[in-house]
Design an enzyme around this catalytic site. Sequence first.
Site, PDB file in Angstrom:
ATOM      1  N   HIS A 175       0.799  -1.079   0.059  1.00 39.02           N
ATOM      2  CA  HIS A 175      -0.085   0.161   0.014  1.00 39.02           C
ATOM      3  C   HIS A 175       0.888   1.204  -0.042  1.00 39.02           C
ATOM      4  O   HIS A 175       1.947   1.387   0.584  1.00 39.02           O
ATOM      5  CB  HIS A 175      -0.886   0.149   1.211  1.00 39.02           C
ATOM      6  CG  HIS A 175      -2.062   0.985   1.309  1.00 39.02           C
ATOM      7  ND1 HIS A 175      -1.678   2.381   1.683  1.00 39.02           N
ATOM      8  CD2 HIS A 175      -3.287   1.028   0.908  1.00 39.02           C
ATOM      9  CE1 HIS A 175      -2.834   3.017   1.487  1.00 39.02           C
ATOM     10  NE2 HIS A 175      -3.709   2.220   1.080  1.00 39.02           N
ATOM     11  N   ASP A 301     -11.332   0.643  -1.000  1.00 39.68           N
ATOM     12  CA  ASP A 301     -10.541   1.762  -0.566  1.00 39.68           C
ATOM     13  C   ASP A 301     -11.405   2.856   0.457  1.00 39.68           C
ATOM     14  O   ASP A 301     -11.029   3.955   0.396  1.00 39.68           O
ATOM     15  CB  ASP A 301      -9.838   2.784  -1.514  1.00 39.68           C
ATOM     16  CG  ASP A 301      -8.573   3.141  -1.275  1.00 39.68           C
ATOM     17  OD1 ASP A 301      -8.194   3.022   0.037  1.00 39.68           O
ATOM     18  OD2 ASP A 301      -7.763   3.579  -1.948  1.00 39.68           O
TER      19      ASP A 301
END
Length: 342
Positions: A175, A301
């Site tokens: 990430h 997300d």
Amino acid sequence: MKGTIAVEEAIIDQAGVEAHSFAQFQNLMRPGSNPTTGLSAHEKRLLDIHGERLKSMDEHGVEYMLLSLTSPGAQGEADAEKAKDVARIANDYLAGEVKKNPQRFGALAALSMHNAKDAAEELRRAVTELGMFGGLVNDFQSKGADAEEKVYFDMPDYDPFWQTVEELDVPIYFHPRYAIPQDLKAGTKYGDRKHLLGAGVQFHLDLSWHLYAICSSGIFDRFPKVQIVAGHLGEGVPFNLWRASHWINHPFKRGSRPMKEDYSYYWRHNVNITTSGNYNTRGLKFCIEEIGLDRCLYAIDTPYETVEEGQNWWKSVDFPEDQKDAVARKNAVRLFKLPLEE
């Protein structure tokens, strides 16, 4: 309920709020805003799991979320012992929250990546004792007296960690994270161009470099069962795979490159991508063609994007039903070994 499975969904624990105020990112996320007050609403969205988040999941058809500590997590802590504490406390908290509703939530472990030993031990604990389905790292590990050092995970020192990942047979999610203060000084590439920071540009430019480094390091040759995940349609890498592989396959590169295969090979055997925050239907179609349907997963997300927006986009995607089923849930169940029906 057989809905979508979203695999890159952020949370924070109260200890994280207290230790790492979001004020440090306020002016980066929303230029000109008040850094002392601006992100309290965002903190509340990150802290929420069983309230508005679950309500929105029910309303819009999300069956299950894989939750993870928001960026930068333990990667933002330059002190090794404190970073271990950040990861351990967050993982204990998140495991407890998942136990409240395991039919709807699972978790990926936060990891201190100061060294391979700490990372491997916490991953093993999180998977075998806490029931987590993998780990998540936020690009590089901050290190040094002023948090000025960046440690990447492609170096040989991290082989014991990757060996543990292979042994446990769980994925590691890569990430992005914001630039560190040293990279925001006047005269630096981001310091003079702060409008490029964050999800729109900086995130995928920085993390894609790390992904290329991982793929070219020989890690996947030494540990061929290792699986990693890259969000936001693979941080743009699938769209450059032909060119990257073309050049690394040149005769003058082949003799000195540290990996056996080219980038395309690893992205078709060891890398998986998700749709988190990149709701580009044509882009997803390209990724399916480039790396394979079984390597493409759904993610929203949250809370940086809303469940409603992600689901509305997904419902509009004009794929054949078998492809939609694969991306929306089957691939996630298989890759993360989730206790759900495909």
